[in-house]
Write an enzyme that holds these catalytic residues in place. Structure first.
Site, PDB file in Angstrom:
ATOM      1  N   GLU A 114     -94.183 102.800  28.983  1.00 11.00           N
ATOM      2  CA  GLU A 114     -92.682 102.174  29.116  1.00 11.00           C
ATOM      3  C   GLU A 114     -91.873 102.996  28.343  1.00 11.00           C
ATOM      4  O   GLU A 114     -91.905 103.474  27.172  1.00 11.00           O
ATOM      5  CB  GLU A 114     -92.937 100.800  28.423  1.00 11.00           C
ATOM      6  CG  GLU A 114     -93.543  99.705  29.149  1.00 11.00           C
ATOM      7  CD  GLU A 114     -93.558  98.301  28.541  1.00 11.00           C
ATOM      8  OE1 GLU A 114     -92.621  98.272  27.694  1.00 11.00           O
ATOM      9  OE2 GLU A 114     -94.406  97.743  28.670  1.00 11.00           O
ATOM     10  N   GLU A 181     -89.642  96.964  36.979  1.00  8.55           N
ATOM     11  CA  GLU A 181     -89.650  95.650  36.154  1.00  8.55           C
ATOM     12  C   GLU A 181     -88.353  95.031  35.965  1.00  8.55           C
ATOM     13  O   GLU A 181     -87.407  95.588  35.386  1.00  8.55           O
ATOM     14  CB  GLU A 181     -90.627  95.523  35.063  1.00  8.55           C
ATOM     15  CG  GLU A 181     -90.717  94.049  34.551  1.00  8.55           C
ATOM     16  CD  GLU A 181     -91.962  93.643  33.680  1.00  8.55           C
ATOM     17  OE1 GLU A 181     -92.343  94.574  33.260  1.00  8.55           O
ATOM     18  OE2 GLU A 181     -92.169  92.403  33.400  1.00  8.55           O
TER      19      GLU A 181
HETATM   20  O1  KIV Z   1     -98.654  95.051  31.158  1.00  6.16           O
HETATM   21  C1  KIV Z   1     -98.616  94.316  32.490  1.00  6.16           C
HETATM   22  O2  KIV Z   1     -99.164  93.598  32.874  1.00  6.16           O
HETATM   23  C2  KIV Z   1     -97.571  95.317  33.022  1.00  6.16           C
HETATM   24  C3  KIV Z   1     -96.828  94.439  33.986  1.00  6.16           C
HETATM   25  C4  KIV Z   1     -95.650  95.024  34.660  1.00  6.16           C
HETATM   26  C5  KIV Z   1     -97.605  94.050  35.191  1.00  6.16           C
HETATM   27  O3  KIV Z   1     -97.090  96.112  32.847  1.00  6.16           O
END
Ligand code: KIV
Length: 288
Positions: A114, A181
């Site tokens: 991320e 997302e």
């Molecule tokens: O951890 C998770 O479930 C994700 C979602 C975007 C599916 O990263």
């Protein structure tokens, strides 16, 4: 045979979109394989849906490695991704590499991180070491306290431009997949249409190359699901058994031919883009 990045690209070239679900256990992995789910993600969402916490922040590399090994044993076909948890790649390049190596050795074929353009160096480092990368942009659950909750990102033009830039920088650094997302539909569509990487959406756009959902959400186990969630158990004929496999199969089919997500599952659909959803508009304005 297990899916690879090449087989995923071939599927897309043949005009079919990709289905991805989160998965944490061997038994579910086996059923997802049988149902034709293309990719399984050991998401750090396991902190919430498996461990019962209110965010993903407490999840460790060992937690993800444990569940990755479980799904690697349970599945034979799907492409396997593992999340790099909070704090596992920010201290130093050496720490980031150690975390990623642990997950790849547990059975992952790709790691997901991320963040935005600031991760360019880490992505390059991983790619040079032969570790495929999925860049997760837009709403970043690991930043929940910095952004004040799980809120749609990229509503202001400057934020949208920054998120598009993040995706472009990380793709140029070598990310083979970009997961988008929680952004307005138009931004999700722009990222999908300008990216050469495989784009996966969740609360983004049907224009993405594929979609992902948290397994518990799409099985209807979440009492207050986000707008982008669809309960795939709901419309199945009752009394036939095998409801979980049938729900996974239904999801795979609706993603494959672009029926999911529908207008009701995306944020801030513009008039121009509504045509891609059969002219439907979302009933209510996007949640903050
Ligand atoms: O951890 C998770 O479930 C994700 C979602 C975007 C599916 O990263």
């Amino acid at each position: 045979m297990r899916q690879t990045l090449s087989t995923l690209r071939k599927t897309l070239a043949n005009g079919r979109k990709l289905s991805m679900l989160t998965c944490y256990e061997a038994s579910f992995a086996q059923v997802m394989d049988a149902a034709g789910i293309d990719c399984l993600l050991v998401g750090d969402s396991l902190g919430m849906v498996v461990q019962g916490r209110d965010s993903t922040l407490a999840v460790t590399v060992e937690d993800i490695a444990y569940h990755t090994a479980n799904i690697a044993r349970g599945s034979r076909k799907a492409f396997l991704l593992a999340d790099m948890p909070f704090g596992s790649y920010h201290e130093s390049p050496a720490q980031a590499m150690r975390s990623a190596v642990r997950l790849m050795q547990a059975g992952a074929q790709m790691v997901k991180l991320e963040g935005g353009a600031e991760l360019e160096g880490i992505v390059r480092q991983f790619v040079h070491a032969g570790i495929p990368v999925c860049a997760h942009v837009g709403l970043l659950p690991q930043h929940v306290h910095a952004i004040g909750g799980f809120r749609v990102q990229g509503k202001a033009q400057s934020d949208a431009d920054r998120i598009l830039h993040d995706a472009q920088v990380l793709e140029a650094a070598g990310a083979a997949m970009v997961l988008v997302e929680g952004v307005p539909e138009g931004l999700g569509r722009r990222i999908a249409e300008t990216s050469h990487a495989i784009t996966i959406g969740i609360g983004a756009s049907v224009a993405c190359d594929g979609q992902v959902l948290v397994m518990q959400d799409m099985l209807g186990l979440n009492a207050s699901p986000a707008r982008f969630v669809k309960d795939f158990t709901k419309d199945l004929p009752a009394g036939e058994g095998g409801i979980i496999e049938r729900a996974f199969r239904q999801y795979a089919e609706e993603v494959a031919d672009g029926r999911f997500p529908a207008a009701a599952h995306v944020y801030g659909l513009s008039g121009d883009d509504a045509a891609a959803y059969g002219g439907q508009r979302p009933a209510t304005p996007p949640a903050a």
